[in-house]
Design a protein around this motif. Structure first.
Motif, short mmCIF file in Angstrom:
data_model
loop_
_atom_site.label_atom_id
_atom_site.label_comp_id
_atom_site.label_asym_id
_atom_site.label_seq_id
_atom_site.Cartn_x
_atom_site.Cartn_y
_atom_site.Cartn_z
N GLU A 241 -3.50 5.47 -2.29
CA GLU A 241 -4.35 6.55 -1.84
C GLU A 241 -3.80 7.70 -2.24
O GLU A 241 -2.58 7.89 -1.56
N LEU A 242 -4.48 8.92 -2.53
CA LEU A 242 -3.96 10.29 -2.52
C LEU A 242 -4.79 11.15 -1.67
O LEU A 242 -6.14 11.12 -1.84
N TYR A 243 -4.13 11.71 -0.74
CA TYR A 243 -4.77 12.49 0.24
C TYR A 243 -4.07 13.86 0.03
O TYR A 243 -2.98 14.10 0.29
N ILE A 244 -5.06 14.83 -0.16
CA ILE A 244 -4.65 16.44 -0.40
C ILE A 244 -5.13 16.96 0.71
O ILE A 244 -6.34 17.16 1.19
N VAL A 245 -4.10 17.80 1.45
CA VAL A 245 -4.53 18.36 2.80
C VAL A 245 -4.99 19.69 2.52
O VAL A 245 -4.31 20.53 1.76
N PRO B 203 0.90 -1.16 0.07
CA PRO B 203 0.20 -0.12 -0.14
C PRO B 203 0.61 1.27 0.09
O PRO B 203 1.96 1.34 0.56
N MET B 204 0.45 2.21 -0.69
CA MET B 204 1.05 3.38 -0.78
C MET B 204 0.22 4.75 -0.50
O MET B 204 -1.05 4.54 -1.00
N LEU B 205 0.48 5.56 0.34
CA LEU B 205 -0.32 6.71 0.74
C LEU B 205 0.52 8.08 0.25
O LEU B 205 1.70 8.33 0.73
N PHE B 206 0.00 8.67 -0.63
CA PHE B 206 0.81 9.91 -0.89
C PHE B 206 -0.14 11.02 -0.32
O PHE B 206 -1.45 11.19 -0.52
N ILE B 207 0.47 11.94 0.34
CA ILE B 207 0.09 13.05 1.08
C ILE B 207 0.63 14.35 0.29
O ILE B 207 1.85 14.57 0.30
N THR B 208 -0.18 15.33 -0.06
CA THR B 208 0.62 16.71 -0.59
C THR B 208 -0.43 17.75 -0.15
O THR B 208 -1.46 17.68 0.39
N ASP C 184 -2.09 23.68 -2.21
CA ASP C 184 -1.39 24.63 -2.90
C ASP C 184 -0.06 24.47 -3.12
O ASP C 184 0.69 25.55 -3.36
N ALA C 185 0.47 23.14 -2.97
CA ALA C 185 1.97 23.02 -2.90
C ALA C 185 2.47 23.17 -4.53
O ALA C 185 1.73 22.61 -5.40
N HIS C 186 3.53 23.60 -4.65
CA HIS C 186 4.25 23.79 -5.98
C HIS C 186 4.44 22.28 -6.61
O HIS C 186 4.63 22.09 -7.61
N SER C 187 4.59 21.45 -5.48
CA SER C 187 5.14 19.93 -5.83
C SER C 187 4.07 18.98 -5.97
O SER C 187 4.12 17.94 -6.19
N ARG C 188 2.68 19.75 -5.93
CA ARG C 188 1.53 18.63 -5.91
C ARG C 188 1.41 17.70 -7.21
O ARG C 188 1.18 16.62 -7.10
N GLU C 189 1.95 18.28 -8.09
CA GLU C 189 1.73 17.53 -9.36
C GLU C 189 2.64 16.49 -9.32
O GLU C 189 2.38 15.29 -10.03
N PHE C 190 3.65 16.30 -8.82
CA PHE C 190 4.58 15.11 -8.73
C PHE C 190 3.80 14.07 -7.60
O PHE C 190 4.11 12.87 -8.06
N SER C 191 3.06 14.48 -6.77
CA SER C 191 2.47 13.40 -5.95
C SER C 191 1.29 12.90 -6.83
O SER C 191 1.08 11.60 -6.80
N GLU C 192 0.45 13.69 -7.45
CA GLU C 192 -0.43 13.16 -8.47
C GLU C 192 -0.12 12.40 -9.64
O GLU C 192 -0.60 11.32 -10.00
N ASP C 193 1.35 12.76 -10.13
CA ASP C 193 1.83 11.76 -11.14
C ASP C 193 2.10 10.46 -10.56
O ASP C 193 2.10 9.50 -11.16
N ALA C 194 2.76 10.56 -9.50
CA ALA C 194 3.28 9.16 -8.81
C ALA C 194 2.24 8.38 -8.63
O ALA C 194 1.96 6.90 -8.81
N TYR C 195 0.83 9.15 -8.07
CA TYR C 195 -0.42 8.28 -7.81
C TYR C 195 -0.78 7.61 -9.00
O TYR C 195 -1.18 6.45 -9.00
N LYS C 196 -0.88 8.30 -9.94
CA LYS C 196 -1.43 7.72 -11.31
C LYS C 196 -0.68 6.76 -11.75
O LYS C 196 -1.02 5.54 -12.20
#
Length: 77
Positions: A43-47, A16-21, A24-36
């Motif tokens: 799971e992707l959790y955006i705070v 299991p992998m949990l991505f937390i970002t 409004d982070a500049h790096s959010r796109e990297f978490s979203e890419d890794a999640y995809k």
């Protein structure tokens, strides 16, 4: 410069992998890419209401409940 950290991310599965970002982070796109790219379970959790670097030292914004529930769900098997 030749490191591509997402090249083999799908091989982590079925762990299991949990991505937390931050929302409004500049790096959010990297978490979203890794999640995809990652395989299930994931799971992707955006705070909400957070910006870049907020989760480094504003511990009141860290989603402790999300971390706890994720680990309980996936480590209790």
């Amino acid at each position: 410069m030749k490191l591509h950290p997402f090249n083999d991310i799908e091989t982590i599965s079925p762990r299991p992998m949990l991505f937390i970002t931050e929302a409004d982070a500049h790096s959010r796109e990297f978490s979203e890419d890794a999640y995809k790219r990652a395989a299930e379970p994931k799971e992707l959790y955006i705070v909400p209401g957070t910006g870049h670097l907020d989760l480094y030292d504003r511990v009141n914004l860290i989603p402790w409940d999300k971390l706890q529930s994720f680990f309980i769900q996936h480590l209790s098997k």
